[in-house]
Design a protein around this motif. Sequence first.
Motif, mmCIF file in Angstrom:
data_model
loop_
_atom_site.group_PDB
_atom_site.id
_atom_site.type_symbol
_atom_site.label_atom_id
_atom_site.label_comp_id
_atom_site.label_asym_id
_atom_site.label_seq_id
_atom_site.Cartn_x
_atom_site.Cartn_y
_atom_site.Cartn_z
ATOM 1 N N ASN A 42 0.781 -1.264 0.096
ATOM 2 C CA ASN A 42 0.068 0.004 -0.086
ATOM 3 C C ASN A 42 1.047 1.326 0.283
ATOM 4 O OD1 ASN A 42 -2.435 -1.643 0.087
ATOM 5 N ND2 ASN A 42 -2.180 -1.963 2.311
ATOM 6 N N VAL A 43 1.498 1.263 -1.306
ATOM 7 C CA VAL A 43 2.617 2.722 -1.062
ATOM 8 C C VAL A 43 1.756 3.581 -1.097
ATOM 9 C CG1 VAL A 43 4.197 3.565 -2.624
ATOM 10 C CG2 VAL A 43 4.360 1.255 -2.503
ATOM 11 N N ASP A 44 2.383 4.625 -0.162
ATOM 12 C CA ASP A 44 1.881 5.880 -0.066
ATOM 13 C C ASP A 44 2.988 6.979 -0.220
ATOM 14 O OD1 ASP A 44 1.179 8.583 1.927
ATOM 15 O OD2 ASP A 44 -0.772 7.323 1.439
ATOM 16 N N SER A 45 2.505 8.316 -0.548
ATOM 17 C CA SER A 45 3.384 9.395 -0.670
ATOM 18 C C SER A 45 4.709 9.304 0.189
ATOM 19 C CB SER A 45 3.018 10.594 -0.813
ATOM 20 O OG SER A 45 2.357 11.219 0.243
ATOM 21 N N ILE A 46 4.464 9.209 1.544
ATOM 22 C CA ILE A 46 5.491 9.260 2.653
ATOM 23 C C ILE A 46 6.482 8.258 2.467
ATOM 24 C CG2 ILE A 46 4.107 10.128 4.448
ATOM 25 C CD1 ILE A 46 3.538 7.439 5.749
ATOM 26 N N ASP A 47 6.239 7.063 1.571
ATOM 27 C CA ASP A 47 7.232 6.155 1.197
ATOM 28 C C ASP A 47 8.406 6.434 0.365
ATOM 29 O OD1 ASP A 47 5.834 4.113 3.073
ATOM 30 O OD2 ASP A 47 4.444 3.913 1.521
ATOM 31 N N ALA A 48 8.262 7.808 -0.197
ATOM 32 C CA ALA A 48 9.127 7.880 -1.302
ATOM 33 C C ALA A 48 10.368 8.413 -0.461
ATOM 34 C CB ALA A 48 8.495 9.182 -1.974
ATOM 35 N N GLY A 49 11.727 8.092 -1.110
ATOM 36 C CA GLY A 49 12.835 8.574 -0.350
ATOM 37 C C GLY A 49 13.955 7.197 -0.909
ATOM 38 N N ASP A 98 16.288 4.781 -5.068
ATOM 39 C CA ASP A 98 15.521 6.092 -4.700
ATOM 40 C C ASP A 98 14.216 5.540 -5.188
ATOM 41 O OD1 ASP A 98 17.413 7.776 -4.062
ATOM 42 O OD2 ASP A 98 18.107 8.152 -5.990
ATOM 43 N N LEU A 99 13.090 5.772 -4.498
ATOM 44 C CA LEU A 99 11.673 5.294 -4.589
ATOM 45 C C LEU A 99 10.978 6.917 -4.867
ATOM 46 C CD1 LEU A 99 9.127 3.358 -5.066
ATOM 47 C CD2 LEU A 99 8.991 3.849 -2.351
ATOM 48 N N THR A 100 10.508 6.758 -6.084
ATOM 49 C CA THR A 100 9.257 7.762 -6.513
ATOM 50 C C THR A 100 8.053 7.389 -6.590
ATOM 51 O OG1 THR A 100 11.316 9.066 -7.806
ATOM 52 C CG2 THR A 100 8.844 9.959 -7.909
ATOM 53 N N VAL A 101 7.118 8.057 -5.526
ATOM 54 C CA VAL A 101 5.636 7.894 -5.676
ATOM 55 C C VAL A 101 4.686 8.788 -6.261
ATOM 56 C CG1 VAL A 101 3.755 7.369 -4.060
ATOM 57 C CG2 VAL A 101 5.934 6.479 -3.280
ATOM 58 N N ARG A 102 4.491 8.285 -7.463
ATOM 59 C CA ARG A 102 3.539 9.282 -8.308
ATOM 60 C C ARG A 102 2.029 8.991 -7.836
ATOM 61 N NH1 ARG A 102 6.953 11.110 -11.932
ATOM 62 N NH2 ARG A 102 8.715 9.872 -12.432
ATOM 63 N N ASN A 135 -25.081 -0.993 7.736
ATOM 64 C CA ASN A 135 -24.049 -0.376 7.624
ATOM 65 C C ASN A 135 -23.719 0.085 6.077
ATOM 66 O OD1 ASN A 135 -23.512 -0.603 10.335
ATOM 67 N ND2 ASN A 135 -22.531 -2.650 9.983
ATOM 68 N N TYR A 136 -23.187 1.214 5.849
ATOM 69 C CA TYR A 136 -22.793 1.537 4.409
ATOM 70 C C TYR A 136 -21.568 2.180 4.336
ATOM 71 C CZ TYR A 136 -27.864 1.462 3.803
ATOM 72 O OH TYR A 136 -29.323 1.081 3.790
ATOM 73 N N VAL A 137 -20.988 1.858 3.265
ATOM 74 C CA VAL A 137 -19.565 2.481 2.778
ATOM 75 C C VAL A 137 -19.408 3.100 1.680
ATOM 76 C CG1 VAL A 137 -17.025 1.702 2.828
ATOM 77 C CG2 VAL A 137 -18.550 0.638 4.722
ATOM 78 N N CYS A 138 -18.619 4.081 1.596
ATOM 79 C CA CYS A 138 -18.546 5.011 0.315
ATOM 80 C C CYS A 138 -17.046 4.522 -0.422
ATOM 81 C CB CYS A 138 -18.648 6.246 0.478
ATOM 82 S SG CYS A 138 -18.469 7.320 -0.888
ATOM 83 N N TYR A 139 -16.985 4.098 -1.444
ATOM 84 C CA TYR A 139 -15.915 3.833 -2.168
ATOM 85 C C TYR A 139 -15.394 4.927 -3.252
ATOM 86 C CZ TYR A 139 -16.095 -0.584 0.205
ATOM 87 O OH TYR A 139 -16.077 -1.692 0.930
ATOM 88 N N ALA A 140 -14.228 5.156 -3.412
ATOM 89 C CA ALA A 140 -13.716 6.048 -4.543
ATOM 90 C C ALA A 140 -12.395 5.394 -5.194
ATOM 91 C CB ALA A 140 -13.376 7.436 -3.928
ATOM 92 N N VAL A 141 -12.498 5.485 -6.618
ATOM 93 C CA VAL A 141 -11.506 5.046 -7.447
ATOM 94 C C VAL A 141 -10.791 5.708 -8.120
ATOM 95 C CG1 VAL A 141 -11.210 3.033 -9.080
ATOM 96 C CG2 VAL A 141 -12.985 2.730 -7.410
ATOM 97 N N ASN A 142 -9.421 5.760 -8.267
ATOM 98 C CA ASN A 142 -8.765 6.544 -9.473
ATOM 99 C C ASN A 142 -7.754 5.486 -9.712
ATOM 100 O OD1 ASN A 142 -6.676 6.318 -7.491
ATOM 101 N ND2 ASN A 142 -6.059 8.659 -7.361
ATOM 102 N N SER A 143 -6.828 5.829 -10.666
ATOM 103 C CA SER A 143 -5.860 5.100 -11.630
ATOM 104 C C SER A 143 -4.884 4.213 -10.468
ATOM 105 C CB SER A 143 -5.124 5.688 -12.617
ATOM 106 O OG SER A 143 -4.511 6.833 -12.152
ATOM 107 N N ILE A 144 -4.568 4.839 -9.233
ATOM 108 C CA ILE A 144 -3.586 4.401 -8.234
ATOM 109 C C ILE A 144 -4.220 3.177 -7.565
ATOM 110 C CG2 ILE A 144 -2.327 4.829 -6.310
ATOM 111 C CD1 ILE A 144 -1.421 6.278 -8.970
ATOM 112 N N GLY A 145 -5.493 3.409 -7.276
ATOM 113 C CA GLY A 145 -6.162 2.261 -6.380
ATOM 114 C C GLY A 145 -7.550 2.653 -5.850
#
Length: 209
Positions: free
Chosen positions: A48-55, A74-78, A159-169
């Motif tokens: 679950n790579v996140d922007s904080i993992d960049a480095g 070097d890891l770049t997270v886009r 119980n209800y849950v809202c989901y959002a999708v983009n090209s990352i996940g």
Amino acid sequence: MVNVTASPAITSVLWQRMYTNTTRENITVDRINYGGSLVSSPSLVIYNVDSIDAGSYICRITNSLGTSESGIIDLTVRGNIPSVAINSSAYDVILGSSAVLQASVSASTGWEVTTVYWKRTMSSGAVITLDVDGDKYEGGTISSPTLIINNVNSEDEGNYVCYAVNSIGISESGTITLSVIGSKYLTSMSQVFYLMSHIYITIAAKRST
């Protein structure tokens, strides 16, 4: 990916994150955030790579003769997965009225949300994806992610849950619990009884005068 050859055979693998040339942090492979880093599979897996993992990262390999290091990786997270926020985790709604389950979605520029949908957990434990048909259900779109449930009844509880999708996940909101209370019919009948009693009292008062 890291390829390792050694003789004698390696005995341990350690990954470190580099902040400066002199500051490093050992990475704990907990199988939740990180995997790999094994003698048999030395590559580091970041879940679950996140922007904080960049480095910058470095691998240290040890055998009976000593320790050697890889070059700096070097890891770049886009971009990032979307963010889904809700205003409340519970709603109590009167039978026959509309329930408005408020939600908002956002994403970083260039990685916009492409799909929004809602799921509901039934009392049986089954999970279904809601068909937002504009009749029973409204909203649940990219521009208006809030879900509106019209003419609610006891079967809408759950119980209800809202989901959002983009090209990352995919990301999801916290759980919203919907409870249906009261009855429009009972409310109307109580009003009728009140009016009838009020009329009776008024008539009785006039007769007494």
